[in-house]
Design a protein around this motif. Structure first.
Motif, PDB file in Angstrom:
ATOM      1  N   ASP A  96      51.713 -13.292  49.218  1.00 28.28           N
ATOM      2  CA  ASP A  96      50.554 -13.935  48.593  1.00 28.28           C
ATOM      3  C   ASP A  96      50.006 -13.084  47.453  1.00 28.28           C
ATOM      4  OD1 ASP A  96      50.563 -16.217  50.107  1.00 28.28           O
ATOM      5  OD2 ASP A  96      49.036 -15.535  51.524  1.00 28.28           O
ATOM      6  N   VAL A  97      49.897 -11.791  47.692  1.00 27.60           N
ATOM      7  CA  VAL A  97      49.382 -10.875  46.681  1.00 27.60           C
ATOM      8  C   VAL A  97      50.354 -10.766  45.505  1.00 27.60           C
ATOM      9  CG1 VAL A  97      48.739  -8.481  46.234  1.00 27.60           C
ATOM     10  CG2 VAL A  97      48.003  -9.578  48.349  1.00 27.60           C
ATOM     11  N   LEU A  98      51.640 -10.671  45.808  1.00 27.17           N
ATOM     12  CA  LEU A  98      52.647 -10.588  44.749  1.00 27.17           C
ATOM     13  C   LEU A  98      52.677 -11.872  43.918  1.00 27.17           C
ATOM     14  CD1 LEU A  98      55.632  -8.881  46.617  1.00 27.17           C
ATOM     15  CD2 LEU A  98      54.306  -7.922  44.719  1.00 27.17           C
ATOM     16  N   TRP A 117      39.883  -8.826  31.640  1.00 25.97           N
ATOM     17  CA  TRP A 117      39.349  -9.703  32.676  1.00 25.97           C
ATOM     18  C   TRP A 117      40.435 -10.337  33.525  1.00 25.97           C
ATOM     19  CZ3 TRP A 117      34.819  -8.904  34.333  1.00 25.97           C
ATOM     20  CH2 TRP A 117      33.844  -8.371  33.481  1.00 25.97           C
ATOM     21  N   ILE A 118      41.617 -10.500  32.958  1.00 24.65           N
ATOM     22  CA  ILE A 118      42.744 -10.979  33.763  1.00 24.65           C
ATOM     23  C   ILE A 118      43.117  -9.917  34.797  1.00 24.65           C
ATOM     24  CG2 ILE A 118      45.192 -11.579  33.726  1.00 24.65           C
ATOM     25  CD1 ILE A 118      43.441 -13.790  32.644  1.00 24.65           C
ATOM     26  N   VAL A 119      43.212  -8.681  34.356  1.00 18.98           N
ATOM     27  CA  VAL A 119      43.571  -7.584  35.278  1.00 18.98           C
ATOM     28  C   VAL A 119      42.509  -7.416  36.360  1.00 18.98           C
ATOM     29  CG1 VAL A 119      43.930  -5.093  35.463  1.00 18.98           C
ATOM     30  CG2 VAL A 119      44.993  -6.373  33.585  1.00 18.98           C
ATOM     31  N   LEU A 120      41.238  -7.461  35.971  1.00 18.70           N
ATOM     32  CA  LEU A 120      40.166  -7.324  36.960  1.00 18.70           C
ATOM     33  C   LEU A 120      40.167  -8.488  37.946  1.00 18.70           C
ATOM     34  CD1 LEU A 120      37.192  -6.001  34.771  1.00 18.70           C
ATOM     35  CD2 LEU A 120      38.561  -4.726  36.443  1.00 18.70           C
ATOM     36  N   PHE A 121      40.485  -9.677  37.464  1.00 16.09           N
ATOM     37  CA  PHE A 121      40.581 -10.852  38.331  1.00 16.09           C
ATOM     38  C   PHE A 121      41.677 -10.645  39.372  1.00 16.09           C
ATOM     39  CE2 PHE A 121      42.356 -15.155  39.130  1.00 16.09           C
ATOM     40  CZ  PHE A 121      41.237 -15.773  39.648  1.00 16.09           C
ATOM     41  N   VAL A 122      42.818 -10.115  38.940  1.00 12.71           N
ATOM     42  CA  VAL A 122      43.935  -9.871  39.857  1.00 12.71           C
ATOM     43  C   VAL A 122      43.582  -8.775  40.857  1.00 12.71           C
ATOM     44  CG1 VAL A 122      46.314  -9.040  40.015  1.00 12.71           C
ATOM     45  CG2 VAL A 122      45.691 -10.718  38.267  1.00 12.71           C
ATOM     46  N   ILE A 123      42.940  -7.713  40.386  1.00  8.85           N
ATOM     47  CA  ILE A 123      42.518  -6.641  41.297  1.00  8.85           C
ATOM     48  C   ILE A 123      41.572  -7.194  42.361  1.00  8.85           C
ATOM     49  CG2 ILE A 123      41.144  -4.518  41.473  1.00  8.85           C
ATOM     50  CD1 ILE A 123      42.282  -3.721  38.732  1.00  8.85           C
ATOM     51  N   MET A 124      40.646  -8.043  41.929  1.00  3.35           N
ATOM     52  CA  MET A 124      39.700  -8.632  42.876  1.00  3.35           C
ATOM     53  C   MET A 124      40.425  -9.541  43.858  1.00  3.35           C
ATOM     54  SD  MET A 124      36.657  -7.761  43.236  1.00  3.35           S
ATOM     55  CE  MET A 124      36.448  -7.077  41.582  1.00  3.35           C
ATOM     56  N   ALA A 125      41.465 -10.234  43.401  1.00  3.33           N
ATOM     57  CA  ALA A 125      42.253 -11.079  44.291  1.00  3.33           C
ATOM     58  C   ALA A 125      42.929 -10.241  45.372  1.00  3.33           C
ATOM     59  CB  ALA A 125      43.306 -11.847  43.485  1.00  3.33           C
ATOM     60  N   ILE A 126      43.461  -9.095  44.973  1.00  2.00           N
ATOM     61  CA  ILE A 126      44.113  -8.196  45.936  1.00  2.00           C
ATOM     62  C   ILE A 126      43.101  -7.679  46.957  1.00  2.00           C
ATOM     63  CG2 ILE A 126      45.279  -5.966  46.194  1.00  2.00           C
ATOM     64  CD1 ILE A 126      46.520  -6.504  43.394  1.00  2.00           C
ATOM     65  N   TYR A 144      38.749 -15.871  55.877  1.00  2.00           N
ATOM     66  CA  TYR A 144      39.117 -16.757  54.774  1.00  2.00           C
ATOM     67  C   TYR A 144      37.887 -17.214  53.989  1.00  2.00           C
ATOM     68  CZ  TYR A 144      43.699 -17.049  57.001  1.00  2.00           C
ATOM     69  OH  TYR A 144      44.928 -16.752  57.538  1.00  2.00           O
ATOM     70  N   ASP A 145      36.781 -16.490  54.118  1.00  2.50           N
ATOM     71  CA  ASP A 145      35.534 -16.875  53.459  1.00  2.50           C
ATOM     72  C   ASP A 145      35.714 -16.999  51.939  1.00  2.50           C
ATOM     73  OD1 ASP A 145      33.502 -16.106  55.891  1.00  2.50           O
ATOM     74  OD2 ASP A 145      35.112 -14.641  55.687  1.00  2.50           O
ATOM     75  N   GLY A 146      34.935 -17.959  51.363  1.00  4.88           N
ATOM     76  CA  GLY A 146      34.893 -18.124  49.911  1.00  4.88           C
ATOM     77  C   GLY A 146      33.797 -17.265  49.331  1.00  4.88           C
ATOM     78  N   PRO A 147      33.474 -17.495  48.071  1.00  6.14           N
ATOM     79  CA  PRO A 147      33.801 -18.679  47.271  1.00  6.14           C
ATOM     80  C   PRO A 147      35.050 -18.559  46.407  1.00  6.14           C
ATOM     81  CG  PRO A 147      32.135 -17.385  46.144  1.00  6.14           C
ATOM     82  CD  PRO A 147      32.402 -16.691  47.441  1.00  6.14           C
ATOM     83  N   MET A 148      35.783 -17.429  46.473  1.00  3.95           N
ATOM     84  CA  MET A 148      36.931 -17.270  45.585  1.00  3.95           C
ATOM     85  C   MET A 148      38.133 -16.784  46.384  1.00  3.95           C
ATOM     86  SD  MET A 148      37.943 -17.912  42.526  1.00  3.95           S
ATOM     87  CE  MET A 148      36.344 -18.412  41.884  1.00  3.95           C
ATOM     88  N   GLY A 149      38.549 -17.632  47.330  1.00  3.24           N
ATOM     89  CA  GLY A 149      39.745 -17.341  48.101  1.00  3.24           C
ATOM     90  C   GLY A 149      40.996 -17.738  47.339  1.00  3.24           C
ATOM     91  N   LYS A 150      42.127 -17.698  48.034  1.00  2.55           N
ATOM     92  CA  LYS A 150      43.410 -17.967  47.387  1.00  2.55           C
ATOM     93  C   LYS A 150      43.463 -19.358  46.752  1.00  2.55           C
ATOM     94  CE  LYS A 150      46.821 -18.569  50.187  1.00  2.55           C
ATOM     95  NZ  LYS A 150      47.869 -18.261  51.184  1.00  2.55           N
ATOM     96  N   MET A 183      33.483 -12.149  39.153  1.00  7.45           N
ATOM     97  CA  MET A 183      32.257 -11.844  39.880  1.00  7.45           C
ATOM     98  C   MET A 183      32.207 -12.587  41.223  1.00  7.45           C
ATOM     99  SD  MET A 183      29.539 -11.838  36.713  1.00  7.45           S
ATOM    100  CE  MET A 183      28.116 -11.591  37.776  1.00  7.45           C
ATOM    101  N   MET A 184      32.666 -13.837  41.227  1.00  5.74           N
ATOM    102  CA  MET A 184      32.740 -14.588  42.474  1.00  5.74           C
ATOM    103  C   MET A 184      33.759 -13.958  43.420  1.00  5.74           C
ATOM    104  SD  MET A 184      32.434 -18.513  41.052  1.00  5.74           S
ATOM    105  CE  MET A 184      32.469 -19.259  42.685  1.00  5.74           C
ATOM    106  N   GLY A 185      34.821 -13.388  42.836  1.00  9.35           N
ATOM    107  CA  GLY A 185      35.797 -12.670  43.643  1.00  9.35           C
ATOM    108  C   GLY A 185      35.186 -11.451  44.306  1.00  9.35           C
ATOM    109  N   ALA A 186      34.356 -10.724  43.559  1.00  4.68           N
ATOM    110  CA  ALA A 186      33.682  -9.554  44.125  1.00  4.68           C
ATOM    111  C   ALA A 186      32.755  -9.966  45.260  1.00  4.68           C
ATOM    112  CB  ALA A 186      32.892  -8.836  43.029  1.00  4.68           C
TER     113      ALA A 186
END
Length: 199
Positions: A96-98, A117-126, A144-150, A183-186
């Motif tokens: 999933d992370v890959l 911001w793309i890189v930070l978005f990916v880091i936050m996803a990880i 699996y809480d949101g608001p910015m899950g997979k 920010m939602m990812g954080a």
């Protein structure tokens, strides 16, 4: 906070006949997981190699839907057809992370898009997925809480890809959307961490 993940039960009911058919012909969860990973790398590679050609971007919403279906199918095969394994669980989380990284990082190569911001978005996803897994380790429940899950990340990127693929320049607005999504990812990382500690 609501998340697209909340519609998972209805989506699973839709996919169940397909899952039964796959189980009957001997398809394993790991094979489905590898297929989703391969699809993500192919789609991300197309964006990277073309620097965001319209055809590659317009394919992303469909890719996201298929990937979401494959992610649901591998879990259903494992849980509902007695194919669970520790190796499969590890593969599922790591893939999933890959897949996220393979799909999202190439957007940094598109003209007018801020790589930061793309890189930070990916880091936050990880970090989001890490917080989810640690919830299972510490509290016994995978978060699996949101608001910015997979699924939410897939929806955001799919929608952005559609707009860009239709010829809209990313100048100005795209980075704003990515800042909000990051920010939602954080916030999601924080919610999963706090709830994981309390569970």
């Amino acid at each position: 906070m609501a998340s697209i993940y909340d519609i998972k039960p209805a989506f699973q009911n839709f996919l169940r006949p397909i899952v039964v058919g796959l189980a009957n012909i001997g398809v394993t969860p790991n094979q489905i997981t590898y297929a989703a990973l391969f699809l993500s790398f192919i789609a991300g590679g197309a964006i990277a190699l073309t620097h965001g050609a319209s055809w590659a971007l317009l394919a992303i919403p469909a890719v996201m839907f298929v990937r979401m279906a494959l992610n649901a199918i591998d879990g259903m095969l494992a849980k509902e057809h007695d194919m669970k394994s520790d190796a499969g669980a590890m593969l599922n989380e790591m893939s999933d992370v890959l897949s996220d990284a393979a799909l999202y990082l190439p957007f940094a190569l598109i003209d007018g898009v801020s790589a930061l911001w793309i890189v930070l978005f990916v880091i936050m996803a990880i970090l989001t997925e890490m917080a989810g897994v640690l919830g299972a380790l510490i509290g016994g429940v995978r978060r699996y809480d949101g608001p910015m899950g997979k699924s939410d990340r897939a929806f955001v990127i799919g929608a952005l890809s559609l707009v860009l693929g239709l010829g809209v320049s990313p100048a100005g607005w795209f980075d704003g959307v990515m800042i909000v999504a990051t920010m939602m990812g954080a916030w999601t990382v924080l919610r999963r961490s706090v709830r994981g500690l309390k569970s």
